[in-house]
Design an enzyme around this catalytic site. Structure first.
Site, PDB file in Angstrom:
ATOM      1  N   VAL A 112       1.047  -1.334   0.341  1.00 27.96           N
ATOM      2  CA  VAL A 112      -0.020  -0.229  -0.422  1.00 27.96           C
ATOM      3  C   VAL A 112       1.027   1.407  -0.526  1.00 27.96           C
ATOM      4  O   VAL A 112       2.435   1.055   0.314  1.00 27.96           O
ATOM      5  CB  VAL A 112      -1.228  -0.023   1.579  1.00 27.96           C
ATOM      6  CG1 VAL A 112      -1.430  -1.065   1.343  1.00 27.96           C
ATOM      7  CG2 VAL A 112      -0.360  -0.092   2.870  1.00 27.96           C
ATOM      8  N   CYS A 113       0.909   2.589  -0.079  1.00 30.54           N
ATOM      9  CA  CYS A 113       0.984   4.208  -0.608  1.00 30.54           C
ATOM     10  C   CYS A 113       1.613   4.494   0.831  1.00 30.54           C
ATOM     11  O   CYS A 113       0.832   4.123   2.020  1.00 30.54           O
ATOM     12  CB  CYS A 113       0.151   4.989  -0.684  1.00 30.54           C
ATOM     13  SG  CYS A 113      -0.334   4.483  -2.154  1.00 30.54           S
ATOM     14  N   PRO A 114       2.705   4.930   1.389  1.00 25.60           N
ATOM     15  CA  PRO A 114       3.478   5.037   0.319  1.00 25.60           C
ATOM     16  C   PRO A 114       4.593   3.835  -0.259  1.00 25.60           C
ATOM     17  O   PRO A 114       5.502   3.775  -1.056  1.00 25.60           O
ATOM     18  CB  PRO A 114       4.459   6.071   1.199  1.00 25.60           C
ATOM     19  CG  PRO A 114       4.381   5.676   2.370  1.00 25.60           C
ATOM     20  CD  PRO A 114       3.615   4.826   2.850  1.00 25.60           C
ATOM     21  N   TYR A 115       4.461   2.559   0.094  1.00 27.14           N
ATOM     22  CA  TYR A 115       5.184   1.799  -0.128  1.00 27.14           C
ATOM     23  C   TYR A 115       5.573   1.343  -1.697  1.00 27.14           C
ATOM     24  O   TYR A 115       6.571   0.981  -2.109  1.00 27.14           O
ATOM     25  CB  TYR A 115       5.672   0.099   0.937  1.00 27.14           C
ATOM     26  CG  TYR A 115       5.633   0.930   2.566  1.00 27.14           C
ATOM     27  CD1 TYR A 115       6.886   1.780   2.390  1.00 27.14           C
ATOM     28  CD2 TYR A 115       4.068   1.011   3.067  1.00 27.14           C
ATOM     29  CE1 TYR A 115       6.957   2.326   3.930  1.00 27.14           C
ATOM     30  CE2 TYR A 115       4.522   1.744   4.205  1.00 27.14           C
ATOM     31  CZ  TYR A 115       5.547   2.105   4.866  1.00 27.14           C
ATOM     32  OH  TYR A 115       5.708   2.452   6.564  1.00 27.14           O
ATOM     33  N   THR A 116       3.952   1.720  -2.178  1.00 24.74           N
ATOM     34  CA  THR A 116       4.036   1.436  -3.648  1.00 24.74           C
ATOM     35  C   THR A 116       4.561   2.375  -4.138  1.00 24.74           C
ATOM     36  O   THR A 116       5.774   2.175  -5.516  1.00 24.74           O
ATOM     37  CB  THR A 116       2.829   1.635  -3.920  1.00 24.74           C
ATOM     38  OG1 THR A 116       2.646   2.634  -3.376  1.00 24.74           O
ATOM     39  CG2 THR A 116       1.750   0.575  -3.570  1.00 24.74           C
TER      40      THR A 116
END
Ligand SMILES: [Zn+2]
Lengths: 82, 267
Positions: free
Chosen positions: A17-21
């Protein structure tokens, strides 16, 4: 024809999920040469919109955003600048 | 260097910034910063630099933690009263971020040890609370060509300036001589609201990060003055003085002096 562009690198960020995407996508772009193409497979809907926007903000070119099935998207990004 | 999954999470808010990215984060992890003092300024500077993943942080301070410090020196705590400040700060910073190596030096910085202490570091931060140390650190950094982020606080006012030897001004371009002893009150006499060194130290930490990343404009040739009562920031232009006794064309100070003469040690 954009459809025919062969990616130089592919990453699968399904499950993130964001922000790891974006962290993963950005690090992948950093490791590439200008002109090379990255294909990203993801299943987090928000990222299918935010990654292309962020990539453009950072000066990269978004070649394709495509929903390929019920859960997944494919993004194709060309590195335009360091 | 590849990031671990923990590092990706820890530094994700850096990596997503165009000005930092993975490349900038690697620079931070490889950087070495030396902090003079683990007090009101050294605590927030060290805290934020440790959080940012600055790989090696050296800190020099010979004092122990006293109850009167805790109103502003946020790396210490009631549990670390009586400990050396550098041991207390090291424990705090290392528990915040195990990526960071903290090198604590239990000494008073002086003309006899400063060159040796700073020689392996990229950037020096002055968080001292007295004029002799401020001039000592300035002169040594100019002579050793080390970038220096200087901070000072007095009552409701804070000063920050960044000295890049060979490029911009130095502290003596601004104030050529130390004020005479006794004329200027020490912090101990003057009092301060604890958050003011927090503001100044945070500004210093950001200057350090920008120096490491090579991004943005640092306070070169500028003195930033924060007035906490009015909540104003003023930027004063400080041109490099060609006649400066330490960084000018024909310097008269070419080796370190006896800075403490006439000053009593301020704790
Ligand atoms: Zn000067």
């Amino acid at each position: 024809m954009e459809e025919d562009i062969k990616p130089d690198k592919k990453i699968n960020i399904k499950g993130l999920v964001c922000p790891y995407t974006f962290v993963k996508a950005k690090l992948a772009v950093e490791d590439m040469e200008v002109g090379q193409v990255l294909e990203i497979l993801l299943d987090y809907e928000e990222a299918s919109r935010s990654i292309p926007k962020s990539m453009e903000d950072h000066g990269q070119k978004v070649l394709k955003v495509e929903k390929i099935n019920d859960t997944d998207w494919v993004l194709v990004i060309r590195k335009e600048k360091e | 260097m590849d990031f671990t999954e923990d590092q990706l999470q820890r530094y994700s808010r850096h990596i997503i910034l165009p000005e930092v990215g993975g490349k900038g984060q690697r620079r931070l992890l490889g950087a070495k910063v030396f902090i003079v003092g683990a007090g009101g300024l050294g605590c927030p500077v060290g805290y934020y630099l440790a959080a940012a993943g600055v790989g090696t942080i050296g800190i020099v301070d010979g004092d122990t933690v006293e109850l009167s410090n805790l109103q502003r020196q946020i790396a210490h705590s009631t549990k670390t009263l009586g400990m050396y400040k550098i041991d207390s700060a090291k424990a705090t910073f290392e528990s915040l971020n195990p990526d960071v190596k903290i090198i604590g030096i239990k000494e008073r910085i002086s003309k006899d040890n400063i060159f040796d202490l700073i020689k392996d570091y990229d950037v020096v931060v002055d968080g001292s609370d007295n004029f002799p140390t401020r001039y000592l650190v300035n002169d040594a950094c100019v002579m050793a060509k080390k970038s220096l982020v200087s901070g000072a606080i007095l009552k409701f006012e804070g000063h920050v300036t960044t000295i890049v030897p060979g490029e911009g001004h130095c502290y003596r371009c601004l104030f050529e001589e130390m004020p005479p002893p006794g004329l200027v009150p020490s912090c101990q006499e003057a009092g301060v609201i604890g958050a003011i060194p927090g503001v100044v130290g945070s500004l210093q930490a950001i200057e350090v990060v920008k120096l490491i990343l090579g991004k943005g404009d640092v306070l070169k040739n500028i003195l930033l003055i924060y007035d906490a009562l009015k909540t104003t920031f003023r930027r004063i232009r400080v041109p490099k003085n060609p006649d400066c006794p330490v960084c000018g064309k024909n310097p008269t100070i070419t080796e370190l002096l006896d800075y403490d003469a006439g000053y009593c040690a301020v704790r």
